[in-house]
Design a protein around this motif. Structure first.
Motif, PDB file in Angstrom:
ATOM      1  N   SER A 197     -28.390 -12.893  45.083  1.00 31.12           N
ATOM      2  CA  SER A 197     -27.741 -12.690  43.778  1.00 31.12           C
ATOM      3  C   SER A 197     -28.744 -12.178  42.751  1.00 31.12           C
ATOM      4  O   SER A 197     -28.465 -11.221  42.029  1.00 31.12           O
ATOM      5  CB  SER A 197     -27.114 -14.002  43.280  1.00 31.12           C
ATOM      6  OG  SER A 197     -26.094 -14.414  44.162  1.00 31.12           O
ATOM      7  N   PRO A 253     -19.505 -11.038  37.415  1.00 34.07           N
ATOM      8  CA  PRO A 253     -20.437 -12.176  37.441  1.00 34.07           C
ATOM      9  C   PRO A 253     -20.944 -12.432  38.867  1.00 34.07           C
ATOM     10  O   PRO A 253     -20.197 -12.901  39.716  1.00 34.07           O
ATOM     11  CB  PRO A 253     -19.587 -13.348  36.935  1.00 34.07           C
ATOM     12  CG  PRO A 253     -18.188 -12.987  37.367  1.00 34.07           C
ATOM     13  CD  PRO A 253     -18.116 -11.469  37.388  1.00 34.07           C
ATOM     14  N   GLU A 303     -22.916 -14.583  40.220  1.00 28.29           N
ATOM     15  CA  GLU A 303     -22.948 -15.967  40.720  1.00 28.29           C
ATOM     16  C   GLU A 303     -21.614 -16.342  41.364  1.00 28.29           C
ATOM     17  O   GLU A 303     -21.555 -17.253  42.174  1.00 28.29           O
ATOM     18  CB  GLU A 303     -23.256 -16.970  39.600  1.00 28.29           C
ATOM     19  CG  GLU A 303     -24.444 -16.644  38.727  1.00 28.29           C
ATOM     20  CD  GLU A 303     -24.217 -15.481  37.744  1.00 28.29           C
ATOM     21  OE1 GLU A 303     -23.094 -15.313  37.209  1.00 28.29           O
ATOM     22  OE2 GLU A 303     -25.163 -14.724  37.528  1.00 28.29           O
ATOM     23  N   GLU A 304     -20.525 -15.665  40.971  1.00 31.21           N
ATOM     24  CA  GLU A 304     -19.214 -15.931  41.568  1.00 31.21           C
ATOM     25  C   GLU A 304     -18.907 -14.918  42.682  1.00 31.21           C
ATOM     26  O   GLU A 304     -18.447 -15.301  43.754  1.00 31.21           O
ATOM     27  CB  GLU A 304     -18.106 -15.817  40.506  1.00 31.21           C
ATOM     28  CG  GLU A 304     -18.123 -16.904  39.471  1.00 31.21           C
ATOM     29  CD  GLU A 304     -17.131 -16.633  38.346  1.00 31.21           C
ATOM     30  OE1 GLU A 304     -16.115 -15.939  38.587  1.00 31.21           O
ATOM     31  OE2 GLU A 304     -17.382 -17.108  37.234  1.00 31.21           O
ATOM     32  N   ARG A 305     -19.142 -13.640  42.402  1.00 28.83           N
ATOM     33  CA  ARG A 305     -18.700 -12.589  43.317  1.00 28.83           C
ATOM     34  C   ARG A 305     -19.452 -12.602  44.648  1.00 28.83           C
ATOM     35  O   ARG A 305     -18.851 -12.424  45.705  1.00 28.83           O
ATOM     36  CB  ARG A 305     -18.853 -11.216  42.649  1.00 28.83           C
ATOM     37  CG  ARG A 305     -17.861 -11.014  41.517  1.00 28.83           C
ATOM     38  CD  ARG A 305     -18.032  -9.687  40.854  1.00 28.83           C
ATOM     39  NE  ARG A 305     -17.586  -8.596  41.711  1.00 28.83           N
ATOM     40  CZ  ARG A 305     -17.840  -7.322  41.460  1.00 28.83           C
ATOM     41  NH1 ARG A 305     -18.545  -6.982  40.403  1.00 28.83           N
ATOM     42  NH2 ARG A 305     -17.405  -6.379  42.265  1.00 28.83           N
ATOM     43  N   LYS A 356     -18.521 -15.568  46.935  1.00 27.79           N
ATOM     44  CA  LYS A 356     -17.142 -15.380  47.401  1.00 27.79           C
ATOM     45  C   LYS A 356     -17.109 -14.324  48.520  1.00 27.79           C
ATOM     46  O   LYS A 356     -16.468 -14.520  49.549  1.00 27.79           O
ATOM     47  CB  LYS A 356     -16.245 -14.946  46.239  1.00 27.79           C
ATOM     48  CG  LYS A 356     -14.773 -14.859  46.614  1.00 27.79           C
ATOM     49  CD  LYS A 356     -13.916 -14.484  45.432  1.00 27.79           C
ATOM     50  CE  LYS A 356     -13.550 -15.722  44.654  1.00 27.79           C
ATOM     51  NZ  LYS A 356     -12.607 -15.459  43.579  1.00 27.79           N
TER      52      LYS A 356
END
Length: 131
Positions: A86, A99, A101-103, A106
């Motif tokens: 990341s 973002p 940290e989310e993408r 996931k």
């Protein structure tokens, strides 16, 4: 997928996702632009592949990744953990990954569910259970 998937889920439950180290578990190609195509065998068995795949046809399904997916795949070198991947992509791609940290986690979890990657810690945990 069955029982083994749930065993994996249980082993991953206690892990901090950002500490996990993704390990590629399928072949791929990349072009000069850095776009990645995953090569997923149509049949696991060599016998079935020879029997059922016509000559001059690809023995693989080809899954093309977009710019972000390709960057994540190439950064997943079996050494970097999810947090490092990341950070690297935020550094190189900036807002395109926001973002991150989310993408990124996931996307990696989708690759994991499809069997295209595994995680180093999971491989080690399964080996320790066997040994």
């Amino acid at each position: 997928m069955g029982m083994n998937y749930f065993k994996k889920r249980k082993l991953l439950k206690d892990a901090n996702y950002l500490d996990l180290v993704p390990v590629r578990s399928c072949n791929f190609e990349s072009d000069q632009a850095g776009k990645v195509t995953l090569l997923i065998p149509k049949f696991k068995s060599d016998f079935l592949r020879r029997l059922l795949v016509p000559q001059r046809k690809s023995p693989d399904f080809r899954i093309k990744l977009d710019e972000l997916g390709s960057a994540v795949w190439l950064a997943a070198d079996g050494i970097r953990n999810v947090a490092e991947i990341s950070a690297l992509l935020i550094e190189t791609m900036g807002e395109k990954v926001a973002p991150a940290e989310e993408r990124i986690p996931k996307f990696l979890s989708i690759l994991f569910r499809q069997g295209f990657i595994n995680f180093k810690q999971l491989i080690e945990a399964l080996e320790n259970k066997r040994g």
